[in-house]
Design a protein around this motif. Structure first.
Motif, PDB file in Angstrom:
ATOM      1  N   ILE A   1     -57.152  23.414  22.948  1.00 48.37           N
ATOM      2  CA  ILE A   1     -57.223  24.207  21.414  1.00 48.37           C
ATOM      3  C   ILE A   1     -57.079  25.143  20.778  1.00 48.37           C
ATOM      4  CG2 ILE A   1     -58.387  21.850  21.454  1.00 48.37           C
ATOM      5  CD1 ILE A   1     -60.892  23.234  20.746  1.00 48.37           C
ATOM      6  N   TYR A   2     -57.233  26.268  21.767  1.00 47.60           N
ATOM      7  CA  TYR A   2     -57.132  28.014  21.590  1.00 47.60           C
ATOM      8  C   TYR A   2     -55.972  28.713  22.484  1.00 47.60           C
ATOM      9  CZ  TYR A   2     -62.565  26.654  22.053  1.00 47.60           C
ATOM     10  OH  TYR A   2     -63.835  26.791  22.282  1.00 47.60           O
ATOM     11  N   PRO A   3     -55.126  29.288  21.257  1.00 42.24           N
ATOM     12  CA  PRO A   3     -54.321  29.755  20.896  1.00 42.24           C
ATOM     13  C   PRO A   3     -54.040  30.603  22.703  1.00 42.24           C
ATOM     14  CG  PRO A   3     -55.513  30.654  20.084  1.00 42.24           C
ATOM     15  CD  PRO A   3     -56.515  29.929  20.616  1.00 42.24           C
ATOM     16  N   TRP A   4     -52.777  31.054  23.082  1.00 40.70           N
ATOM     17  CA  TRP A   4     -52.243  31.312  24.039  1.00 40.70           C
ATOM     18  C   TRP A   4     -52.467  32.888  24.200  1.00 40.70           C
ATOM     19  CZ3 TRP A   4     -46.679  30.507  22.155  1.00 40.70           C
ATOM     20  CH2 TRP A   4     -46.353  29.059  23.141  1.00 40.70           C
ATOM     21  N   ASP A   5     -53.161  33.808  22.889  1.00 42.68           N
ATOM     22  CA  ASP A   5     -53.739  34.952  22.934  1.00 42.68           C
ATOM     23  C   ASP A   5     -55.694  34.869  23.352  1.00 42.68           C
ATOM     24  OD1 ASP A   5     -55.336  34.472  20.381  1.00 42.68           O
ATOM     25  OD2 ASP A   5     -54.398  35.441  19.749  1.00 42.68           O
ATOM     26  N   SER A   6     -55.716  34.238  23.398  1.00 42.27           N
ATOM     27  CA  SER A   6     -56.691  33.787  24.538  1.00 42.27           C
ATOM     28  C   SER A   6     -57.649  34.198  25.841  1.00 42.27           C
ATOM     29  CB  SER A   6     -57.598  32.134  24.092  1.00 42.27           C
ATOM     30  OG  SER A   6     -56.845  31.585  25.259  1.00 42.27           O
ATOM     31  N   TRP A   7     -56.636  34.996  26.219  1.00 45.19           N
ATOM     32  CA  TRP A   7     -56.322  35.512  27.226  1.00 45.19           C
ATOM     33  C   TRP A   7     -56.487  36.907  26.808  1.00 45.19           C
ATOM     34  CZ3 TRP A   7     -55.975  34.400  32.264  1.00 45.19           C
ATOM     35  CH2 TRP A   7     -56.627  32.313  32.884  1.00 45.19           C
ATOM     36  N   GLN A   8     -56.384  37.594  25.738  1.00 43.58           N
ATOM     37  CA  GLN A   8     -56.728  38.864  25.052  1.00 43.58           C
ATOM     38  C   GLN A   8     -57.479  39.100  24.055  1.00 43.58           C
ATOM     39  OE1 GLN A   8     -52.969  37.850  26.037  1.00 43.58           O
ATOM     40  NE2 GLN A   8     -53.049  38.298  27.742  1.00 43.58           N
ATOM     41  N   LYS A   9     -57.942  37.543  23.661  1.00 36.51           N
ATOM     42  CA  LYS A   9     -58.432  38.170  22.483  1.00 36.51           C
ATOM     43  C   LYS A   9     -60.178  37.147  23.152  1.00 36.51           C
ATOM     44  CE  LYS A   9     -58.564  37.031  17.714  1.00 36.51           C
ATOM     45  NZ  LYS A   9     -57.208  36.736  16.638  1.00 36.51           N
TER      46      LYS A   9
ATOM     47  N   GLY B   1     -51.695  40.562  32.262  1.00 43.06           N
ATOM     48  CA  GLY B   1     -53.119  39.975  31.671  1.00 43.06           C
ATOM     49  C   GLY B   1     -53.986  41.352  32.512  1.00 43.06           C
ATOM     50  N   LYS B   2     -55.620  40.216  33.008  1.00 48.20           N
ATOM     51  CA  LYS B   2     -56.783  40.909  33.085  1.00 48.20           C
ATOM     52  C   LYS B   2     -56.220  40.495  34.483  1.00 48.20           C
ATOM     53  CE  LYS B   2     -58.370  39.509  28.904  1.00 48.20           C
ATOM     54  NZ  LYS B   2     -59.692  39.362  27.834  1.00 48.20           N
ATOM     55  N   ILE B   3     -55.419  39.324  35.091  1.00 40.64           N
ATOM     56  CA  ILE B   3     -56.090  39.201  36.586  1.00 40.64           C
ATOM     57  C   ILE B   3     -55.125  40.012  37.468  1.00 40.64           C
ATOM     58  CG2 ILE B   3     -56.106  36.829  38.020  1.00 40.64           C
ATOM     59  CD1 ILE B   3     -57.994  35.744  35.762  1.00 40.64           C
ATOM     60  N   LYS B   4     -53.983  39.646  37.083  1.00 37.31           N
ATOM     61  CA  LYS B   4     -52.361  40.354  37.930  1.00 37.31           C
ATOM     62  C   LYS B   4     -52.545  39.550  39.057  1.00 37.31           C
ATOM     63  CE  LYS B   4     -52.077  44.592  34.811  1.00 37.31           C
ATOM     64  NZ  LYS B   4     -53.633  44.319  33.976  1.00 37.31           N
TER      65      LYS B   4
ATOM     66  N   HIS C   1     -63.029  25.195  39.570  1.00 35.54           N
ATOM     67  CA  HIS C   1     -63.963  26.228  38.385  1.00 35.54           C
ATOM     68  C   HIS C   1     -64.562  25.310  37.588  1.00 35.54           C
ATOM     69  CE1 HIS C   1     -61.157  28.010  36.101  1.00 35.54           C
ATOM     70  NE2 HIS C   1     -60.916  28.354  37.204  1.00 35.54           N
ATOM     71  N   ALA C   2     -65.327  25.354  36.712  1.00 35.88           N
ATOM     72  CA  ALA C   2     -65.526  25.194  35.079  1.00 35.88           C
ATOM     73  C   ALA C   2     -65.048  25.558  34.350  1.00 35.88           C
ATOM     74  CB  ALA C   2     -66.818  25.721  34.744  1.00 35.88           C
ATOM     75  N   PRO C   3     -64.140  25.344  33.793  1.00 40.47           N
ATOM     76  CA  PRO C   3     -63.607  25.907  32.191  1.00 40.47           C
ATOM     77  C   PRO C   3     -63.859  27.536  31.157  1.00 40.47           C
ATOM     78  CG  PRO C   3     -63.817  23.677  31.247  1.00 40.47           C
ATOM     79  CD  PRO C   3     -64.266  23.976  32.088  1.00 40.47           C
ATOM     80  N   VAL C   4     -63.330  28.296  31.820  1.00 42.76           N
ATOM     81  CA  VAL C   4     -64.204  29.763  31.101  1.00 42.76           C
ATOM     82  C   VAL C   4     -64.538  29.163  29.399  1.00 42.76           C
ATOM     83  CG1 VAL C   4     -63.624  32.064  30.592  1.00 42.76           C
ATOM     84  CG2 VAL C   4     -62.940  30.870  32.627  1.00 42.76           C
ATOM     85  N   MET C   5     -65.208  29.295  28.855  1.00 44.86           N
ATOM     86  CA  MET C   5     -65.063  28.778  27.623  1.00 44.86           C
ATOM     87  C   MET C   5     -64.113  30.352  26.479  1.00 44.86           C
ATOM     88  SD  MET C   5     -66.399  28.173  24.819  1.00 44.86           S
ATOM     89  CE  MET C   5     -66.764  29.049  22.909  1.00 44.86           C
ATOM     90  N   GLY C   6     -63.376  29.229  25.773  1.00 44.87           N
ATOM     91  CA  GLY C   6     -62.145  29.758  24.994  1.00 44.87           C
ATOM     92  C   GLY C   6     -61.272  30.376  25.539  1.00 44.87           C
ATOM     93  N   ARG C   7     -61.310  29.923  26.918  1.00 36.53           N
ATOM     94  CA  ARG C   7     -59.603  30.138  26.839  1.00 36.53           C
ATOM     95  C   ARG C   7     -58.779  28.973  27.361  1.00 36.53           C
ATOM     96  NH1 ARG C   7     -59.558  34.254  32.357  1.00 36.53           N
ATOM     97  NH2 ARG C   7     -60.742  35.663  30.725  1.00 36.53           N
ATOM     98  N   HIS C   8     -57.415  28.712  27.030  1.00 33.88           N
ATOM     99  CA  HIS C   8     -56.268  28.261  26.857  1.00 33.88           C
ATOM    100  C   HIS C   8     -56.371  27.983  28.348  1.00 33.88           C
ATOM    101  CE1 HIS C   8     -52.211  26.687  25.456  1.00 33.88           C
ATOM    102  NE2 HIS C   8     -52.047  26.835  26.881  1.00 33.88           N
ATOM    103  N   ASN C   9     -55.849  26.358  28.754  1.00 31.96           N
ATOM    104  CA  ASN C   9     -55.573  26.578  30.483  1.00 31.96           C
ATOM    105  C   ASN C   9     -56.472  27.557  31.735  1.00 31.96           C
ATOM    106  OD1 ASN C   9     -54.372  24.035  30.219  1.00 31.96           O
ATOM    107  ND2 ASN C   9     -52.552  25.014  29.932  1.00 31.96           N
ATOM    108  N   SER C  10     -57.248  27.384  31.127  1.00 30.67           N
ATOM    109  CA  SER C  10     -58.239  28.850  31.864  1.00 30.67           C
ATOM    110  C   SER C  10     -57.932  28.337  33.718  1.00 30.67           C
ATOM    111  CB  SER C  10     -59.676  28.636  31.360  1.00 30.67           C
ATOM    112  OG  SER C  10     -60.465  27.476  31.786  1.00 30.67           O
ATOM    113  N   GLY C  11     -58.124  27.032  33.638  1.00 27.24           N
ATOM    114  CA  GLY C  11     -57.835  26.528  35.051  1.00 27.24           C
ATOM    115  C   GLY C  11     -56.940  25.696  35.712  1.00 27.24           C
ATOM    116  N   TRP C  12     -55.372  25.988  35.318  1.00 30.30           N
ATOM    117  CA  TRP C  12     -54.762  24.897  35.376  1.00 30.30           C
ATOM    118  C   TRP C  12     -53.797  25.931  36.818  1.00 30.30           C
ATOM    119  CZ3 TRP C  12     -52.384  20.548  32.871  1.00 30.30           C
ATOM    120  CH2 TRP C  12     -51.038  20.468  33.135  1.00 30.30           C
TER     121      TRP C  12
END
Length: 378
Positions: free
Chosen positions: A334-342, A206-209, A139-150
């Protein structure tokens, strides 16, 4: 009932085979062997490497998305900084899909590394991020989310089913065995952060759990088995897996996993995203064990982990260094770990990881100049 008995029997046989393999195959290097090997290396400086065109390990290594042109270009950036190593993640699913093709692509990658005077450390398994990897188009990267596809490897479906671990053993033995004497490889990293429960991304907060509730326990069991499988292949390169959290000041204060890692690794690797004083203390804690040290993850600018702060200490202490992130791309690191919450809708004011923009321009020219100064690159 019959199926349950068969499952327990298979599990017991797998555990027994692992124990026997530890007793009958290559043993851990002595401290002298490890230090003699380390003396033959240059001061090791590099990055964790994923080309900007790949969102994860699957996209990097699958035949349809393997991108030697971008890899060659980006390894050229590393060579110009004086970097001589990279930490690179493999994936068991790509091997199961096409073992021969995967090994051919690894060989191509190693040839590109050698072209740029780089000896990579290859990582066999990873416990971080998405526990449900899927082959095919990613899938394409989620905008602004650190390692959204790793993705993790193995995924939760295999990690949680020990009747499938024999396939993991075959993967390790084939990959390590095929390249066991390849001088282009620096070392083998068995599992990245084996007990990471991904609490803030796919875990309890997390949001996905979708993370396994007993993930930490399974990860610890996997790394112990993985050391045995790798040693069955009798590599000429050192094997390792690094602690990343907890108290390392003595064996007594370590948890079971960290104690296993420092007592079984040929060379000791570790992660540290702390400020210089914290980094210095971690080095002092691990130096007590008398083996070479390589920090395989560091550098998170807003957290106070920087090249300027950590590299001079490492050079003085002769500690190898591999920062997280190289060229900004699909990984979004380039985005921080907290981009999963913010939510981040624009480039952050300070990059979390990464050194170069995709066009090859340094994010901070003074920073790349500093790295060159430390490596002695003219």
């Amino acid at each position: 009932m019959k199926n349950r008995i068969q499952f327990k029997l298979k599990t017991a046989i797998l555990v027994l085979l692992t124990v026997l393999s530890l007793q009958t195959t290559a043993q851990q290097w002595t401290p002298k062997q490890a230090n003699d090997w380390y003396k033959s290396q240059p001061w090791l400086v590099g990055s964790n490497f994923m080309p900007a065109s790949a969102i994860n390990q699957l996209e990097m290594w699958q035949a349809e998305s393997f991108d030697p042109k971008t890899i060659d270009k980006e390894l050229g950036y590393a060579e110009k900084l004086g970097m001589n190593t990279m930490r690179v993640f493999l994936h068991d699913m790509v091997w199961r899909q096409d073992a021969k093709g995967f090994k051919n692509r690894i060989d191509q990658f190693l040839a590109l590394c050698a072209k740029h005077n780089i000896k990579p450390m290859l990582v066999l398994f990873d416990s971080c991020w998405d526990p449900q990897p899927k082959l095919g188009k990613q899938h394409a990267p989620v905008m602004g989310r650190h390692n959204s596809g790793w993705v993790q490897g193995p995924g939760a479906a295999i990690l949680s089913d020990k009747s499938k671990w024999e396939g993991l053993r075959s993967y390790v033995k084939d990959i390590v065995g095929s390249f066991r004497a390849d001088k282009r490889i620096l070392a083998w990293d068995i599992v990245n952060e084996p007990d990471n429960d991904n609490a803030n991304s796919y875990g309890r907060n997390g949001k996905i759990k979708t993370e396994l509730p007993n993930k930490a326990q399974l990860g610890t069991e996997l790394v112990k088995a993985g050391f045995g499988w790798a040693r069955e292949a009798k590599p000429t390169q050192p094997i390792t897996s690094g602690p990343w959290k907890g108290d390392w000041s003595s064996l007594e204060k370590m948890d079971d996993m960290n104690r296993f890692l420092v007592q079984n690794s040929d060379v000791i690797t570790f992660h540290n995203y702390g400020k210089p004083d914290d980094f210095k203390k971690r080095v002092a804690d691990l130096k007590k064990f008398g083996r070479p040290l390589i920090c395989t993850e560091y550098m998170a600018r807003p957290a106070g982990s920087t090249f300027e702060g950590s590299l001079p200490i490492a050079k003085a202490e002769n500690v190898g260094m591999m920062n997280w992130g190289f060229v900004s791309g699909k990984s979004n690191t380039i985005y921080p770990w907290d981009s999963w919450q913010k939510q981040y809708t624009a480039e952050p004011p300070v990059w979390f990881h990464d050194i170069f923009r995709e066009n090859g321009q340094p994010y901070i020219p003074a920073e790349t100049a500093f790295i060159k100064k430390m490596t002695g690159k003219k």
